[in-house]
Design a protein around this motif. Structure first.
Motif, short mmCIF file in Angstrom:
data_model
loop_
_atom_site.label_atom_id
_atom_site.label_comp_id
_atom_site.label_asym_id
_atom_site.label_seq_id
_atom_site.Cartn_x
_atom_site.Cartn_y
_atom_site.Cartn_z
N TYR A 195 42.67 -47.76 -55.42
CA TYR A 195 44.12 -47.62 -55.29
C TYR A 195 44.74 -48.96 -54.89
N ALA A 196 44.03 -50.03 -55.21
CA ALA A 196 44.46 -51.37 -54.84
C ALA A 196 45.71 -51.78 -55.63
N PRO A 197 46.46 -52.76 -55.12
CA PRO A 197 47.63 -53.24 -55.85
C PRO A 197 47.27 -53.64 -57.28
N GLY A 198 48.06 -53.18 -58.22
CA GLY A 198 47.82 -53.50 -59.62
C GLY A 198 47.00 -52.48 -60.37
N THR A 199 46.38 -51.54 -59.66
CA THR A 199 45.59 -50.51 -60.33
C THR A 199 46.50 -49.35 -60.75
N PRO A 200 46.07 -48.54 -61.72
CA PRO A 200 46.92 -47.44 -62.18
C PRO A 200 47.32 -46.45 -61.10
N ARG A 201 46.46 -46.30 -60.07
CA ARG A 201 46.76 -45.31 -59.03
C ARG A 201 47.30 -45.93 -57.75
N GLU A 202 47.80 -47.13 -57.83
CA GLU A 202 48.36 -47.79 -56.65
C GLU A 202 49.39 -46.90 -55.95
N GLY A 203 50.22 -46.24 -56.72
CA GLY A 203 51.28 -45.42 -56.13
C GLY A 203 50.82 -44.18 -55.42
N PHE A 204 49.52 -43.83 -55.54
CA PHE A 204 48.99 -42.65 -54.88
C PHE A 204 48.26 -43.00 -53.57
N GLU A 205 48.39 -44.22 -53.11
CA GLU A 205 47.68 -44.66 -51.91
C GLU A 205 48.51 -44.30 -50.68
N TYR A 206 48.08 -43.26 -49.95
CA TYR A 206 48.81 -42.81 -48.77
C TYR A 206 47.98 -42.89 -47.49
N VAL A 207 46.80 -43.50 -47.57
CA VAL A 207 45.98 -43.65 -46.37
C VAL A 207 46.39 -44.91 -45.61
N GLN A 208 46.24 -46.06 -46.24
CA GLN A 208 46.63 -47.30 -45.58
C GLN A 208 48.13 -47.33 -45.30
N THR A 209 48.92 -46.86 -46.26
CA THR A 209 50.37 -46.86 -46.08
C THR A 209 50.77 -46.06 -44.85
N TYR A 210 50.21 -44.86 -44.73
CA TYR A 210 50.54 -44.01 -43.59
C TYR A 210 50.00 -44.58 -42.28
N LEU A 211 48.73 -44.98 -42.28
CA LEU A 211 48.13 -45.45 -41.03
C LEU A 211 48.73 -46.77 -40.57
N ARG A 212 49.18 -47.59 -41.49
CA ARG A 212 49.87 -48.82 -41.09
C ARG A 212 51.17 -48.48 -40.36
N ALA A 213 51.89 -47.51 -40.88
CA ALA A 213 53.14 -47.10 -40.25
C ALA A 213 52.89 -46.50 -38.86
N VAL A 214 51.85 -45.68 -38.75
CA VAL A 214 51.58 -45.00 -37.48
C VAL A 214 50.91 -45.92 -36.46
N LEU A 215 49.81 -46.55 -36.87
CA LEU A 215 49.01 -47.32 -35.91
C LEU A 215 49.64 -48.66 -35.56
N ALA A 216 50.10 -49.38 -36.56
CA ALA A 216 50.67 -50.70 -36.30
C ALA A 216 52.12 -50.61 -35.85
N ASP A 217 52.95 -49.95 -36.65
CA ASP A 217 54.37 -49.89 -36.33
C ASP A 217 54.67 -48.90 -35.20
N GLY A 218 54.09 -47.72 -35.27
CA GLY A 218 54.40 -46.70 -34.28
C GLY A 218 53.75 -46.92 -32.92
N LEU A 219 52.46 -47.27 -32.93
CA LEU A 219 51.71 -47.42 -31.68
C LEU A 219 51.52 -48.87 -31.24
N GLY A 220 51.86 -49.81 -32.11
CA GLY A 220 51.77 -51.22 -31.75
C GLY A 220 50.37 -51.78 -31.69
N LEU A 221 49.42 -51.16 -32.41
CA LEU A 221 48.04 -51.61 -32.36
C LEU A 221 47.82 -52.79 -33.29
N ASP A 222 46.78 -53.56 -33.00
CA ASP A 222 46.37 -54.70 -33.83
C ASP A 222 45.43 -54.16 -34.90
N LEU A 223 45.97 -53.92 -36.08
CA LEU A 223 45.28 -53.14 -37.12
C LEU A 223 44.60 -54.00 -38.16
N GLU A 224 43.37 -53.61 -38.52
CA GLU A 224 42.67 -54.22 -39.65
C GLU A 224 41.97 -53.12 -40.43
#
Length: 216
Positions: free
Chosen positions: A141-170
């Motif tokens: 589901y990497a950028p440029g792949t046909p299913r890029e728009g179906f990637e809701y794991v990294q998108t969601y966890l980035r919003a929650v862990l990094a933006d919401g909780l302020g964690l240093d995310l990798e």
């Protein structure tokens, strides 16, 4: 010594789970650097935490002195998870993609530890804590792949862990994990193997880097 909070959410054992296997590599490297340290392991598939209830939710915004017996009991369980999260020096989360998003057991854990005014919002009581997420997935589901728009794991966890909780995310992302099992993906097996090898290398390197950082 440092404390690592390790959260697994895959339904499968490490022999059949890319996220568990890479997390084990991380954990082993971490423990080699911290033989006197503590690892708290929560296996959410084997021992799921309760889904948040109305009592557990409303208790988070009410004066403890006003809690009903139901709120007090529910919030006590939630508080135990929050304090465990806050006291960790680093977090390791296995987050396989199930139906385009994270397992419901991991969502339940997040719903318990996210508390506006404490762990989230302006305060962010665990702000800056490093968190490594092993985000495995059956396809790409990497950028440029046909299913890029179906990637809701990294998108969601980035919003929650990094933006919401302020964690240093990798993120570490072993992908194409279905290639060895799906004949239609047979030509992708070499890419899967390369992704798996890179994920284990990155997991070991990340664990060692964090160990050095926390020991400094």
């Amino acid at each position: 010594m440092a404390t690592l909070l390790h959260i697994d959410s895959s339904l499968f054992p490490a022999s059949a789970s890319a996220s568990r296997a890479a997390a084990e590599t991380f954990r082993k490297a971490w423990q080699e650097q911290h033989p006197e340290g503590t690892v708290i392991h929560r296996d959410l598939a084997a021992h799921p935490v309760p889904h948040i209830t109305a009592d557990a939710h409303t208790a988070g915004f009410a004066d403890p002195a006003s809690h009903t017996p139901g709120q007090a009991a529910a919030f006590a369980e939630r508080l135990r998870l929050i304090e465990e999260f806050e006291q960790a020096d680093a977090l390791l989360i296995g987050a396989p993609m199930y139906n385009f998003t994270i397992p419901s057991t991991l969502k339940a854990w997040l719903d318990n530890v996210i508390l506006m005014g404490r762990t989230a919002g302006d305060s962010q009581s665990a702000k800056g804590t490093p968190v490594t997420v092993i985000a495995s997935r059956g396809g790409s589901y990497a950028p440029g792949t046909p299913r890029e728009g179906f990637e809701y794991v990294q998108t969601y966890l980035r919003a929650v862990l990094a933006d919401g909780l302020g964690l240093d995310l990798e993120f570490i992302v072993p992908e194409l994990t279905m290639a060895p099992h799906n004949p239609a993906m047979a030509e992708l097996v070499p890419l899967f193997e390369s992704s798996r090898e890179r994920a284990h290398e990155d997991a070991a390197a990340r664990a060692k880097e964090l160990a050095r950082r926390l020991a400094a």
